[in-house]
Design an enzyme around this catalytic site. Structure first.
Site, mmCIF file in Angstrom:
data_model
loop_
_atom_site.group_PDB
_atom_site.id
_atom_site.type_symbol
_atom_site.label_atom_id
_atom_site.label_comp_id
_atom_site.label_asym_id
_atom_site.label_seq_id
_atom_site.Cartn_x
_atom_site.Cartn_y
_atom_site.Cartn_z
ATOM 1 N N GLU A 16 7.165 6.420 5.035
ATOM 2 C CA GLU A 16 6.098 6.887 5.921
ATOM 3 C C GLU A 16 5.914 8.407 5.928
ATOM 4 O O GLU A 16 4.801 8.900 6.047
ATOM 5 C CB GLU A 16 6.322 6.359 7.354
ATOM 6 C CG GLU A 16 5.057 6.258 8.181
ATOM 7 C CD GLU A 16 4.079 5.201 7.663
ATOM 8 O OE1 GLU A 16 3.449 5.439 6.625
ATOM 9 O OE2 GLU A 16 3.954 4.148 8.313
ATOM 10 N N VAL A 53 0.855 -1.197 0.000
ATOM 11 C CA VAL A 53 0.000 0.000 0.000
ATOM 12 C C VAL A 53 0.893 1.249 0.000
ATOM 13 O O VAL A 53 0.649 2.210 -0.741
ATOM 14 C CB VAL A 53 -0.955 -0.004 1.218
ATOM 15 C CG1 VAL A 53 -1.563 1.374 1.435
ATOM 16 C CG2 VAL A 53 -2.052 -1.054 1.026
ATOM 17 N N HIS A 54 1.951 1.208 0.795
ATOM 18 C CA HIS A 54 2.871 2.348 0.838
ATOM 19 C C HIS A 54 3.564 2.546 -0.517
ATOM 20 O O HIS A 54 3.715 3.662 -0.992
ATOM 21 C CB HIS A 54 3.925 2.156 1.939
ATOM 22 C CG HIS A 54 3.394 2.422 3.318
ATOM 23 N ND1 HIS A 54 2.554 1.555 3.970
ATOM 24 C CD2 HIS A 54 3.554 3.482 4.153
ATOM 25 C CE1 HIS A 54 2.240 2.065 5.155
ATOM 26 N NE2 HIS A 54 2.828 3.230 5.293
ATOM 27 N N ILE A 55 3.946 1.441 -1.123
ATOM 28 C CA ILE A 55 4.632 1.530 -2.426
ATOM 29 C C ILE A 55 3.688 2.132 -3.471
ATOM 30 O O ILE A 55 4.056 3.022 -4.221
ATOM 31 C CB ILE A 55 5.140 0.133 -2.856
ATOM 32 C CG1 ILE A 55 6.317 -0.269 -1.951
ATOM 33 C CG2 ILE A 55 5.579 0.125 -4.321
ATOM 34 C CD1 ILE A 55 6.759 -1.717 -2.083
#
Ligand code: SF4
Lengths: 301, 221
Positions: free
Chosen positions: B105, B53-55
């Site tokens: 983040e 999800v972060h990527i």
């Protein structure tokens, strides 16, 4: 029983057993956790232990996996050369993992490398991983299961040191890893150390060490002493449950050793978290079984 | 114990059964009044998001398909099963290693406007920087307690990016009294794990010396 029926029965038992180990921790781990909780003085650390015991109780009561990361399934097998299902065993274990994934349920964690696709059933190239040992002239089969979580597999490490670095090099290698990554791997940790000649042999032994029952000692007296010294030293670092501080950092330290090349000192370290989901099950030729880690496990067809 | 709800100074914060419970959406004021070491519980909407999800959001620039402004993000990959009513149910859920998301983040918090991150273990300077700048906190939920935590979930309200697989998908979940959450990075950028890590590093050197000294005499035996 026909051969097919035997295969089906053993598959079913193994699928249930894998699921059972995802829900119930082995007795040796539970009693070690109890011992650590009772000896802990830090109130915050104590309350984290209490939460662990509450979780174990609820997991058993509701029949749910105690941790959402049910890992990748790893097996170590001592199979008798005369065990009737020796030839079928590999296929039995693969199917058992698939069944356990669906029924328990376990979280699908297997991602094919390069394709980067989650296979959805914890089966894939080299998964489950199986380490074989054939015992001549025996007709039984001893299987150890382990659910290798991601968080505690992450800090694993192996290297080849110069012999001149000696046991001090080994101690530093292990403690560096704990200090750098231990807080994130769900301590108190079980630490497996392998000492041998090359990275592969050392790494394999470090994982083998995690399959020993918690608190057991290396038969070599000096190695056993090193286990104790490492245990005391790592505890004194004060990682504590969840890495937030406390009297204890480890469930134990197990060392497995083999010869080294005269010019090398291979060292490997593997970790397991407080949710150390290991299981031992031993079959005889008629598929009757005993489980020392999980005496509560029963099987009904 | 009393069951009465008592308002305290903060807007969305209540004390229930001696627990400090914050509800979503969190206000900046709620979050800025928290300090490292505080123990809180939360009620309301959270989303799960870990590596992939972060990527997608930070590296691939994809738009987050759910609005989590003022809400909580949990670094977690749950075990979910389908229910007969065509819905989903959380079987087991708990935090995953937060440090894996450290590099992305700062941008994630900036992009998503999330105010509370739940995970396990510490996070580093990028996250602390974002917490200071945008008014967010990182909290640790004791991990490996997936059944206790699953019982704090009320409903899965949605799922996106299921193509990433069950653990990596973006699950939207309504929770009640989720906790205990221990504040580990606050909005001043104070970082409990980094402080602890320094103490550990210091102790480590002493212990290496001690172990080696004692083992030397074992080898001589
Ligand atoms: S390290 Fe172990 S207890 Fe922690 S989340 Fe992973 S599997 Fe669960």
């Amino acid at each position: 029983m026909t051969l097919n029926e035997q295969v089906e029965k053993m598959t079913d038992i193994m699928a249930s057993f894998i699921g059972y180990t995802a829900i119930h921790l082995p007795d040796d781990v539970v009693s070690k956790l109890r011992e650590l909780r009772d000896a802990e003085d830090d109130p915050a650390a104590k309350s984290i232990y209490d939460m662990m015991f509450e979780n174990m109780r609820l997991a058993s009561e509701l029949g749910r996996p105690s941790c959402q990361d049910t890992g990748l399934v790893q097996f170590r097998i001592d199979c008798g050369s005369r065990f009737p299902l020796l030839e079928q065993l590999q296929a039995i274990l693969v199917t058992a993992v698939r069944q356990a994934t669906e029924k328990t349920p376990l979280r699908p964690n297997a991602v094919e490398t390069f394709d980067e696709i989650n296979t959805g059933d914890n089966i894939g190239t080299g998964a489950p991983s199986i380490s074989w040992n054939i015992i001549p002239a025996w007709n039984g089969c001893a299987i150890s299961t382990y659910l290798a979580g991601g968080g505690c597999s992450l800090p694993g490490h192996a290297a080849v040191l110069m012999p001149g670095e000696g046991y001090e090099g080994v101690v530093r290698f292990v403690l560096d890893r704990i200090a750098e990554y231990g807080q994130n791997a769900c301590p108190p940790l079980l630490v497996g150390v392998g000492i041998a000649n090359s990275v592969d042999t050392a790494a394999q032994l470090s994982k083998k060490a995690l399959f020993r029952s918690v608190g057991s000692r290396n038969p070599n007296e000096k190695a056993a002493k090193m286990e104790q010294l490492l245990e005391d030293g790592i505890n004194a670092i004060g990682v504590g449950p969840q890495g937030m501080g406390g009297k204890f950092s480890v469930l134990g330290v197990h060392i497995e050793n083999a010869v080294r090349h005269t010019a090398t000192l291979g060292v490997g370290v593997s970790f397991s978290c407080w949710t150390h989901r290991r299981g031992d099950i031993v079959f005889d030729k008629d598929l009757s079984f005993t489980t020392s880690t999980h005496p509560g496990f029963t099987y009904e067809q | 114990m009393n069951n009465e709800t008592e308002r305290c100074g903060r807007k969305m914060t209540k004390i229930i059964n001696e627990k400090t419970v914050l509800s979503t959406p969190f206000t900046e004021e709620d979050i800025r009044s928290l300090h490292t070491g505080d123990v809180i519980y939360i009620t309301g909407d959270i989303a799960t998001g870990r590596d992939d999800v972060h990527i997608r959001v930070v590296k691939e620039g994809m738009e987050l398909p759910v609005d989590i402004h003022g809400k909580a993000l949990m670094h977690a990959g749950p075990i979910v099963r389908s229910t007969e009513e065509n819905g989903f149910e959380v079987v087991a859920i708990g935090p995953t290693t937060s440090m894996r998301m450290e590099k992305l983040e700062y941008d994630f918090i900036k992009e998503a406007g999330v105010r509370l991150i739940i995970g396990k273990g510490g996070m580093g300077e990028h996250t602390a920087e974002a917490c200071r700048e945008f008014g967010a906190v990182h909290c640790v939920l004791p991990a490996g307690n997936a059944v206790v935590t699953a019982l704090c979930t009320e409903e899965i309200t949605g799922v996106e990016w299921l193509d990433l697989g069950m653990p990596e998908a973006l699950w939207s979940i309504r929770v009640k009294d989720l906790g205990p959450l221990i504040v580990t990075i606050d909005t001043s950028g104070k970082n409990l794990f980094e402080e602890k890590k320094l103490k550990i590093a210091d102790q480590k050197e002493k212990q290496i010396e001690e172990i080696c000294k004692r083992f030397e005499s074992v080898l001589l035996q």
